[in-house]
Scaffold this motif. Structure first.
Motif, PDB file in Angstrom:
ATOM      1  N   PHE A 165      36.023  44.245  47.135  1.00 25.45           N
ATOM      2  CA  PHE A 165      35.551  45.271  48.075  1.00 25.45           C
ATOM      3  C   PHE A 165      35.302  46.541  47.284  1.00 25.45           C
ATOM      4  CE2 PHE A 165      40.072  45.665  47.606  1.00 25.45           C
ATOM      5  CZ  PHE A 165      40.237  47.010  47.377  1.00 25.45           C
ATOM      6  N   CYS A 171      33.613  50.070  49.192  1.00 22.13           N
ATOM      7  CA  CYS A 171      33.587  51.231  50.091  1.00 22.13           C
ATOM      8  C   CYS A 171      34.501  51.066  51.307  1.00 22.13           C
ATOM      9  CB  CYS A 171      32.164  51.486  50.560  1.00 22.13           C
ATOM     10  SG  CYS A 171      31.532  50.209  51.660  1.00 22.13           S
ATOM     11  N   ARG A 172      34.722  49.863  51.763  1.00 22.32           N
ATOM     12  CA  ARG A 172      35.509  49.553  52.961  1.00 22.32           C
ATOM     13  C   ARG A 172      34.955  50.248  54.193  1.00 22.32           C
ATOM     14  NH1 ARG A 172      40.666  47.154  50.815  1.00 22.32           N
ATOM     15  NH2 ARG A 172      41.349  46.891  52.969  1.00 22.32           N
ATOM     16  N   LEU A 184      29.919  44.665  48.953  1.00 24.22           N
ATOM     17  CA  LEU A 184      30.747  43.945  47.978  1.00 24.22           C
ATOM     18  C   LEU A 184      31.795  43.050  48.632  1.00 24.22           C
ATOM     19  CD1 LEU A 184      31.306  46.412  45.022  1.00 24.22           C
ATOM     20  CD2 LEU A 184      30.358  44.105  44.919  1.00 24.22           C
ATOM     21  N   CYS A 185      32.114  43.286  49.890  1.00 25.90           N
ATOM     22  CA  CYS A 185      33.135  42.480  50.552  1.00 25.90           C
ATOM     23  C   CYS A 185      32.516  41.304  51.305  1.00 25.90           C
ATOM     24  CB  CYS A 185      33.925  43.335  51.525  1.00 25.90           C
ATOM     25  SG  CYS A 185      32.873  43.913  52.857  1.00 25.90           S
ATOM     26  N   ASN A 222      30.011  41.306  56.210  1.00 27.62           N
ATOM     27  CA  ASN A 222      30.804  42.226  55.409  1.00 27.62           C
ATOM     28  C   ASN A 222      32.142  42.400  56.116  1.00 27.62           C
ATOM     29  OD1 ASN A 222      29.064  42.953  53.185  1.00 27.62           O
ATOM     30  ND2 ASN A 222      27.715  43.806  54.761  1.00 27.62           N
ATOM     31  N   CYS A 227      34.838  43.995  55.643  1.00 27.44           N
ATOM     32  CA  CYS A 227      35.612  45.228  55.756  1.00 27.44           C
ATOM     33  C   CYS A 227      35.452  45.854  57.137  1.00 27.44           C
ATOM     34  CB  CYS A 227      35.241  46.223  54.671  1.00 27.44           C
ATOM     35  SG  CYS A 227      33.559  46.831  54.775  1.00 27.44           S
TER      36      CYS A 227
END
Ligand code: FES
Ligand code: FES
Ligand code: FE2
Lengths: 337, 364
Positions: free
Chosen positions: A266, A268-269, A275-276, A306, A308
């Motif tokens: 991950f 930026c969350r 990315l997650c 995603n 997150c």
């Protein structure tokens, strides 16, 4: 102006808290290492929920010139990720871990015309910008939409400061915001800055693209905490890791997977970087895509999510009422990256 | 915020630079459709022009992995493409296309700096953009006026910018540094008057009934062929914050009324100087020599530019040696002479600007 994303963590003391609208509390903080907060900046801070720490982002609503006082405002949203309940429990004198102001949403000086659009508590990201544009004598309007006046923070302040330049839309007064009408007023010299619920932002984004306005002139900040549907409990299965995890309404899928020991990627969350992302191999229910990373097309396809911010919900339409009687929680089977 | 007595002027040897001010980033002709890089006020900046010819200044470092954008190329109407993975930014520093994804991360921006093209220069504002008022660009009107002709160059000076301001605010050094061209004894013997008004400082010096040094004898003969005899010489130094110094210089036939305002029997030049801090110990020093006689002569333009280039080379060597000596002697302080009054007012103004930015004690 530099967009700083380097997190400098520090202690801060709660100086005072005041309720400024239904379920919205204004929290004044005194940081140990003051740094100036530019319009559009936010702080990250650590909240404690059920003994666990988690990071949350809040816009800086106002700050003193040297940054020795920072004000944030927090909406109590029991159905969201739960940190807001902790924040509402804060009292003067309490110490917190916070970052120095971070900037993902910088205001550019020099546009021909500005529309600042806030939905609900999204006003917190907009207030500071409005003050700067007023000082610069820029051509701007503040458009503020909410469900009811009692739930709209800072209305009086905005009226006092911006007078004619403020437009208020209130659902329960029958003056709801009409996005096409708003964007009909935008032209190639207009920059639109917005912060609000994802439904509003998606509607604006779609209309903006339809009108072939310059995409880079549409600026928005999302903290990834609102969706199309209310959060529900759902189940994630990860065959590769032999895992089955229940995601409660107050926790993200990423957090739930991490709690269960999965090592996740991950950054930026908050649904921006992708990315997650996880691949969906099976789904009973529907995905509530809460990110801004995927295009509409990718969201319709729903082969990836995603984790997150995005969630699974029970019914095919997302509305609870449409779910078959006795339909269990949604189940999503994934392959992590 | 610290409140120091505003009346004290320090002699910090490495002076910080105000950020809320216009500095010259480049000559107008340097900035083209091919991006260039220049470090300004300690930050690398990428400079280029849009298709319409507007100058653009972005932080020279890509949002993604910080590759220098100046190594990339301009694309579309106003964009620049990162040379590494191809992110494209527009002139506001906003990402308009991202490799291998269908959307754009809204956080993907690089800082863009306000720029103004004026007086043959591209000016840049490195501080708070909400304060970037075009009216604050220092006056360098002779640069593009019909009544003046001339040209200049850039010196990469290996010293703190304030040392150059010091150098230009006190011209008694000419006697020692520039003895073969413009120096003469009368410089350090004559009286001067220093005045300060807001962000401006003026130092005025007149030398009456003296021999013209070689540089000025040549200029007089360009206008008055065969000229012989004594002259009245003037140097009027105009400083405007943060770092622009125009020096009104010239000589006129002695006793023809120049001090009273009639310069018709003389030659007049303006030495235009504006200094941009590069780092705490290096500067971009932009200068030009403008004249208001024989405007038609490109020969004189070239001769004057090359002549002044030679003179300023002498300053450049002195400034570099001075900076090295400063750094080699960290325990020693600066002391002041009466001739430093102009330079000390400049410091006072710069320090109050730094104080207003709350950076007096943190910068440099
Ligand atoms: S971590 Fe960035 S989109 Fe999820
Ligand atoms: S470093 Fe610029 S795109 Fe990767
Ligand atoms: Fe000199």
């Amino acid at each position: 102006m530099a967009a700083t994303n380097i997190e400098v963590w520090q202690d801060a003391t709660v100086v005072r808290t005041v309720v400024v609208a239904k379920d919205i509390v204004r929290i004044e903080l005194e940081p140990e290492l003051p740094a100036r907060a530019e319009p559009g900046s936010h702080i990250d801070l650590l909240v404690t929920m059920a003994g666990q720490q988690a990071k949350r982002s809040y816009s800086v609503v106002e700050s003193s010139q040297d940054g020795s006082r920072l004000v944030i405002s927090v909406l109590r949203a029991p159905l969201s990720r739960g940190g807001s309940i902790f924040m509402h429990g804060l009292e003067a004198g309490r110490r917190l871990r916070i970052t120095q102001p971070l900037q993902n949403f910088p205001l550019r000086v020099g546009a021909g015309k500005y529309i600042l659009l806030a939905g609900g508590v999204g006003i917190t990201a907009i207030l500071n910008m409005a003050a700067v544009l007023k000082r610069l004598k820029a051509d701007y309007v503040v458009v503020y939409a909410g469900r009811s006046r009692s739930a709209m923070a800072y209305l009086e302040l905005l009226q006092r400061e911006h007078g004619q330049r403020l437009e208020v839309h209130v659902d329960d007064e029958g003056t709801s915001l009409k996005v096409p009408e708003l964007l009909a007023r935008a032209d190639e010299h207009t920059e639109l800055y917005m912060c609000g619920p994802i439904r509003l932002m998606d509607a604006v984004r779609r209309e903006w693209i339809e009108r072939e306005l310059e995409f880079s002139s549409l600026r928005y900040e999302t903290f990834g905490n609102s969706g199309w549907y209310d959060p529900e409990e759902f189940i994630v299965r990860v065959p590769k890791l032999d895992l089955e995890v229940t995601v409660p309404p107050g926790r993200s899928m990423l957090e739930a997977l991490e709690d269960a020991g999965a090592e996740m990627m991950f950054d930026c969350r908050k649904g921006e970087c992708g990315l997650c992302e996880v691949r969906i191999t099976e789904l009973s229910g529907r995905i509530d895509h809460r990110d801004v990373f995927y295009s509409e097309r990718q969201k319709r396809q729903s082969t990836k999510m995603n984790c997150c911010v995005s969630r699974a919900v029970t019914s095919p339409t997302g509305a609870r009422a449409d779910a078959r009687a006795g339909a269990g929680p949604a189940v999503v089977v994934i392959e992590p990256n | 915020m610290t409140t120091t007595a505003s009346s004290s002027t320090t002699t910090a040897k490495i002076l910080g630079h105000p950020l809320n001010a216009w500095y010259v980033a480049a000559w107008d002709h340097e900035v083209t459709r091919t991006p260039m890089s220049r470090r300004i006020a300690n930050r690398p900046v990428a400079l280029y022009r849009t298709e319409e010819g507007k100058a653009v200044a972005l932080a020279d470092s890509c949002w993604h992995r910080l590759a220098p954008l100046s190594l990339g190329k301009t694309v579309g109407k106003d964009g620049i493409q990162c040379p590494y993975h191809g992110i494209v930014y527009n002139s506001a520093g906003r990402c308009v296309s991202m490799p291998a994804q269908e959307t754009i991360n809204p956080s993907a921006t690089v800082p863009s700096f306000p720029v103004i093209e004026r007086y043959r220069f591209i000016w840049i504002w490195m501080g708070d953009p909400t304060q970037a008022d075009p009216a604050l660009v220092p006056d360098m009107g002779q640069m593009d006026s019909d009544e003046w002709a001339g040209d200049g160059q850039t010196i990469h000076a290996e010293c703190n910018y304030q040392l150059i301001l010091d150098n230009l605010m006190d011209l008694t050094h000419e006697e020692f540094v520039h003895s073969s061209s413009i120096g003469q004894e009368e410089l350090s013997e004559s009286e001067f008057i220093t005045t300060r008004e807001g962000n401006r400082v003026t130092v005025t010096r007149w030398m009456l009934d003296i021999d013209a040094p070689p540089f000025w004898r040549k200029n007089m003969r360009d206008k008055f062929p065969g000229f012989e005899g004594k002259v009245d010489r003037w140097q009027i130094i105009h400083f405007e914050a943060p770092s622009t110094i125009r020096i009104d210089v010239g000589v006129a036939k002695a006793g023809t009324g120049a001090p009273e305002g009639d310069r018709s029997q003389g030659v007049n030049g303006y030495v235009m100087n504006t200094i941009t801090p590069e780092t705490d110990r290096s500067s971009h020093y932009f200068w030009a020599f403008m004249r208001n006689y024989r405007l038609e002569s490109q020969l004189i333009t070239t001769q004057l530019r090359d002549g002044v280039h030679g003179v300023f080379g002498e300053d450049e060597r002195m400034l570099k040696a001075q900076q090295e000596a400063i750094d080699a002697n960290p325990d020693y302080e600066f002391y002041n002479l009466n001739i430093d009054s102009g330079g000390m007012w400049v410091r006072r103004i710069l320090e109050s600007m730094l104080e207003a930015e709350d950076r007096l004690h943190t910068s440099a």
